[in-house]
Write a protein that holds these residues in place. Sequence first.
Motif, PDB file in Angstrom:
ATOM      1  N   ALA A   1      30.329   3.720  29.112  1.00  0.00           N
ATOM      2  CA  ALA A   1      31.318   3.220  28.158  1.00  0.00           C
ATOM      3  C   ALA A   1      32.167   4.381  27.632  1.00  0.00           C
ATOM      4  O   ALA A   1      31.725   5.524  27.592  1.00  0.00           O
ATOM      5  N   GLY A   2      33.380   4.079  27.226  1.00  0.00           N
ATOM      6  CA  GLY A   2      34.249   5.116  26.692  1.00  0.00           C
ATOM      7  C   GLY A   2      33.878   5.494  25.270  1.00  0.00           C
ATOM      8  O   GLY A   2      33.252   4.729  24.538  1.00  0.00           O
ATOM      9  N   GLY A   3      34.291   6.695  24.862  1.00  0.00           N
ATOM     10  CA  GLY A   3      34.005   7.151  23.500  1.00  0.00           C
ATOM     11  C   GLY A   3      32.511   7.303  23.286  1.00  0.00           C
ATOM     12  O   GLY A   3      31.753   7.622  24.203  1.00  0.00           O
ATOM     13  N   HIS A   4      32.040   7.073  22.036  1.00  0.00           N
ATOM     14  CA  HIS A   4      30.615   7.179  21.739  1.00  0.00           C
ATOM     15  C   HIS A   4      29.854   6.142  22.551  1.00  0.00           C
ATOM     16  O   HIS A   4      30.091   4.951  22.422  1.00  0.00           O
ATOM     17  N   ALA A   5      28.950   6.592  23.382  1.00  0.00           N
ATOM     18  CA  ALA A   5      28.266   5.687  24.302  1.00  0.00           C
ATOM     19  C   ALA A   5      26.819   6.105  24.483  1.00  0.00           C
ATOM     20  O   ALA A   5      26.457   7.267  24.278  1.00  0.00           O
ATOM     21  N   GLY A   6      26.010   5.143  24.888  1.00  0.00           N
ATOM     22  CA  GLY A   6      24.627   5.424  25.175  1.00  0.00           C
ATOM     23  C   GLY A   6      24.443   5.871  26.615  1.00  0.00           C
ATOM     24  O   GLY A   6      25.404   6.016  27.370  1.00  0.00           O
TER      25      GLY A   6
ATOM     26  N   THR B   1      29.976  17.437  21.871  1.00  0.00           N
ATOM     27  CA  THR B   1      30.701  18.545  21.245  1.00  0.00           C
ATOM     28  C   THR B   1      31.764  18.097  20.258  1.00  0.00           C
ATOM     29  O   THR B   1      31.924  18.680  19.177  1.00  0.00           O
ATOM     30  N   PHE B   2      32.495  17.051  20.576  1.00  0.00           N
ATOM     31  CA  PHE B   2      33.725  16.775  19.839  1.00  0.00           C
ATOM     32  C   PHE B   2      33.525  16.006  18.538  1.00  0.00           C
ATOM     33  O   PHE B   2      34.348  16.088  17.636  1.00  0.00           O
TER      34      PHE B   2
ATOM     35  N   HIS C   1      27.074  11.982  21.311  1.00  0.00           N
ATOM     36  CA  HIS C   1      27.443  11.933  22.721  1.00  0.00           C
ATOM     37  C   HIS C   1      28.504  10.864  22.982  1.00  0.00           C
ATOM     38  O   HIS C   1      28.421   9.738  22.477  1.00  0.00           O
ATOM     39  N   GLY C   2      29.478  11.241  23.780  1.00  0.00           N
ATOM     40  CA  GLY C   2      30.516  10.310  24.167  1.00  0.00           C
ATOM     41  C   GLY C   2      31.088  10.678  25.510  1.00  0.00           C
ATOM     42  O   GLY C   2      30.870  11.780  26.029  1.00  0.00           O
TER      43      GLY C   2
END
Length: 326
Positions: A155-160, A237-238, A242-243
């Motif tokens: 998935a995009g962005g914050h994802a598992g 990092t950002f 995690h993403g």
Amino acid sequence: MDVVNFLKDKTRIPVIGAPLFTVSYPELVLAQCKAGVVGSFPALNARPEEKLTEWISMMKQELADYKEQNPDAVVAPFAVNQICHHSNNRLEHDMEVCVEHEVPIIITSLRAPKFVVDAVHSYGGAVMHDVINIRHAKKAIDEGADGLILVCAGAGGHAGALSPFALVREVREFFDGPVALSGSISHGASILSAQAMGADFAYIGTRFIATEEANASQGYKDMIVDSAANDIMYSPTFTGVHGNYLKPSVVNAGLDPDNLPYADKNDMNFGSSGAGGDNQKKAWKDIWGSGQGIGNLHDVPTVKDAVDGLVNEYEEAKQALAGKSA
């Protein structure tokens, strides 16, 4: 609220457009709803906070007018995403606005506090909470969330990091409420696959970034079109969590994707002012999130054309599957 039945006749296809930080502005959300899929946006996109009332009032009126002028059209409702993080000092204000306007669906992220759930239930609305694992899913249900959004690998962005095949089936062991599935879904056949696995809706973000109405730079849209799954990297990092991000955007920012600094989840800051909030906004402006399902995205269409394409692919996939089982 029974979310599945509520949306059954209000959508052309079982899709909820994911709320995209800095990208989901009214133009995109309205286009999604008019095209027959649920549009959503993070409350924090409306800056300053007074804008939230303006946005919701305007969107409600425009969708009502559009439906009146096009009585046969399938017009979907919109949802508002609330970031329930301790650094979001707007949460109470933004929830008061949503309650006042009786936003039918609230999407909660990071946690699903009971005061948010109770506020939404006070007017008959529903809360869908995004999760990446079973522990978070059970905690959200304990807090009273009506549905779950399973943010899986890709998935995009914050994802598992869990496979949707694993997470959906484990969730269905203890939860029979509405479930939306996120993770590399950019084709109509993938929407059907989500349903086959046990989800009620597909939760789609990246496909809608690469549309004309999205509040994203042309460079961002072009990079999605020009990239494939191998160009996606997974890093905390950002933002501290995690993403998935477009590796070329990291390189363009002058960083080495293979040697990024460590960040902790405690570094996350969604404050509406101050250095933390500015840093959070800058991270999402310069480093572009994307899901892995971009290999079949080859253009930047209007939202309507994108949804029409998904509908056609979905129907073709159903017919193909029926043919195989005949």
